[in-house]
Enzyme design. Structure first.
Site: not given
Lengths: 341, 341, 341
Positions: B237-238
């Site tokens: 994620h991210n």
């Protein structure tokens, strides 16, 4: 469905010691069995631990002496245990049962009965041998050829044109025939190289779950007879894997490498591109092979080296701090000796 | 469909040496070609090995001197070879062919013709550009946006709300937009952190087979223009991956790390969370990066270090046993010198 | 749907400092927030950096002193932030919505409302608890048991007979219950060992995307309460993973190993077969564990060793070239001393 010890002995060709009329309900793990179950003691270490199993019946390679259980003496307890498992969970014969919720393309040829589950998509011009089982969600591309008794578990993808041999098993989620990782630099960007080759998988191969085996740029990526792969294995374009070779979980083989027959690539091992790994060679867990390796070798480490050297290095590594201290002291001692001269 | 050497030369803008009327039936691998096939000799090492290919026609960067085959001289034989492959296996134009066995949600917008295979599920509010191809078993979540000419191979999953650019290719079985690995400790257990972000994939990206690219906790996980990933790659994620960066097979990038433009992460490399990898940097195979790396660097090993230092260490490692012996002998010699004083 | 700072404070049980009537539109990442958004400052390092966020509202563990934003003081800002995310994206209640494009087998039992997407295939004799959500392309084998509130994301495969607890989430593409990697040598080839066991997954487990968790040979592969796995994790047959243990991306655990409670296996770590990893132990990234490890240990490296020793070795490694030079010089100096005697 219970069987007597004698009935089981007859199937595996073994000799009963003790009560042949004892009823057996199922095979079980050694450490975890009950009195109505059967386990195997594959070698001397298990024979010594017979008191640790609760099983009432044990497949053994020789008379264990003890008489408190039923024993079946066989040449190879592990293989006989497989036969016992097959007695208790016989594989069902394939009937011709094509789900109305499957989509079958044009010009698909069936060599005999096949079981095709709901949600399966079979492309145009596919050939299926007799006895194939395609579980739900399987996608078979145009022009694929499947041999006899092929089993494709759920959500497997076979790309167009690939050729799969007889008795091949592909576990769930695997992808056979994705495009290889090939790009030509064009300025600062990359241009995709079309992949017009296929994956060929020969007889008696088993592919684990969630494997990715890329099609060749041209020609074929070739998985030869009897290869067994574990889960999450990556095989790049134009790789060749030799007969009866084992690829353990999370192994990766880069493009165009050729792995020999009866090789073992242990878990997480990686093979760089354009290498040759000889027959009967063993590559240790997580090893990184960056140069070709000959026949009958055992290599470990990254970059891979002879296993014995690697063992020696691994035993020396924890002594490095001590070695460093010794050298520092030696410097001081030599300083003193020199100044004392 | 055969073509003459001259016809091929006209398409790739090259100059024929030898017989321009020779018929060519297909491109082929260098080592494995027949007389009616064409291969390329990309550099000097291949030019020296021209006698090793059975091909009747070779794309070359300069006049090789020999006259026993047909040659086409071009600036970049590898890129011209791609053009040749496209001559012989032209991609078919996308027609508007939506399988009756696909499930299309409400308020789905088509920007032009699209091919949607059987078993495809497209959620509500999805936007598809012109020329998209969705192979069987593809699942596209609610509110996803696909650009023009997007190709999703079989059994690909695109999670709700993700944004996919133009000419993106996702190979079979990949998952775009799974929840990130985020949990907050609550006593001795963990509480799931909701993931309300998306994955954004920009133009001209190709994702390999069986990649897992997680959605952002908030905001976006961002795969920028021209990125190419190999099989079984993990992107947490991210994460942000810069333009024209290559992620080779089995690479893993932990949460919130930013990888620059034109980076190469070689096979099995791992990047810890919250790091920055500079532009044009190369991370070696199976390297483990635990600190940020600047622009234009080459790092290897675990923990990753400058490649040259790593090479030096790797050449020293096999000499450790000898070094240990030398130090032991030195100790004895210094003992003697000291006692002789 | 905006909320005031005071309304949010009431939900999370916090105390407002500053303007409680400020309107908040959404949670956001710390570095990337606007004035109408809310972020959290989990610890002292974030409190120092409050000026770096554009957010108008911040969850804080104590009064930060500054008065230019609205603050909500709470005991655990990270957990409160999760509650805030749930305010703004509440999960929808499960309604009984079974797609007409799903295939449901015979004797399937529903314990309450369930959402079953198009293209889902549920086998015979399956039991579903109340509140299950099965996304498109999910395949559930015969005789599987799912607890209450189980979420299976797109294209997940659950093999026959597996038992899944309450509130379990399986991310897209994962395979639960594939056959384990078990073969018995028979001459130079291998014979498949039938796998009659299952996978049992207990309550509150989350499985990442594209995991492969093999069924047991006999008995069960057991993922216990509260385990969280990241993407592309491999769990072999007969493995047991203890409560609240974390398996980070690309971890692999070989057959029959037992991992304790509250363990962390960091990314790409590998555990050999038949080992025991004690409770509360941490295995570092890419570590290769080849011997059992006790409780409360931290190990790193391949082969894995105490983390502190590994750190010491890693700091010494770059000094190896210097050490080698020092030893060579020492040899010369001792040569001289000896010849001078």
């Amino acid at each position: 469905m219970k069987r007597t010890v004698q009935e089981i002995a007859d199937v595996v060709g073994g000799t009963v010691i003790g009560d042949g009329s004892r009823l057996v309900s199922a095979p079980a793990p050694f450490e975890d069995a009950g009195e109505d179950q059967i386990v195997f003691a594959g070698d001397a270490s298990y024979l010594k631990r017979l008191s640790e199993t609760g099983a009432g019946t044990v497949l053994v390679p020789e008379d264990p002496g003890s008489r408190d259980k039923s024993f079946i003496v066989v040449a190879n307890p592990k293989v006989s245990f497989i036969q016992v498992m097959e007695i208790f969970s016989p594989s069902k014969a394939v009937t011709h049962k094509v789900s109305p919720h499957a989509c079958i393309g044009d010009n698909v040829t069936f060599g005999g009965p096949a079981e095709i589950g709901p949600g399966v998509v079979v492309g145009d011009g596919v050939t299926l041998g007799a006895g194939c089982r395609l579980s739900p969600g399987v996608v078979v591309g145009d022009g694929v050829s499947l041999g006899d008794d092929v089993t494709l578990q759920a959500n497997v993808t076979i790309g167009h044109g690939c050729v799969i041999g007889n008795r091949v098993i592909v576990n769930a989620g695997s992808v056979i025939g994705s495009d290889g990782y090939g790009f030509a630099p064009e300025g600062s960007t990359y241009r995709k190289i079309p992949h017009t080759g296929i994956v060929q998988i020969d007889d008696d191969v088993e592919i684990g779950a969630l494997n990715a085996i890329d099609r060749a740029t041209n020609g074929r990526t070739w998985i030869r007879r009897g290869v067994k792969t574990d889960n999450l294995v990556h095989v790049a374009h134009n790789v060749e894997v030799g007969e009866d070779t084992l690829l353990v979980a999370q192994v990766g083989i880069a493009g165009s490498s050729k792995v020999g027959n009866h090789v073992i690539l242990a878990g997480k091992a990686g093979i760089s591109g354009h290498l040759t790994i000889g027959d009967n060679t063993i590559v240790g867990p997580a090893a990184g092979v960056v140069k070709s390796v000959g026949d009958n070798e055992v290599v470990s480490g990254t970059p891979a080296m002879p296993h014995k050297l690697w063992l020696r290095l691994m035993s020396l590594m924890p002594k490095l701090p001590e070695l460093k201290r010794t050298v520092t002291q030696l410097e001081k001692r030599v300083d003193r000796l020199e100044s004392d001269k």
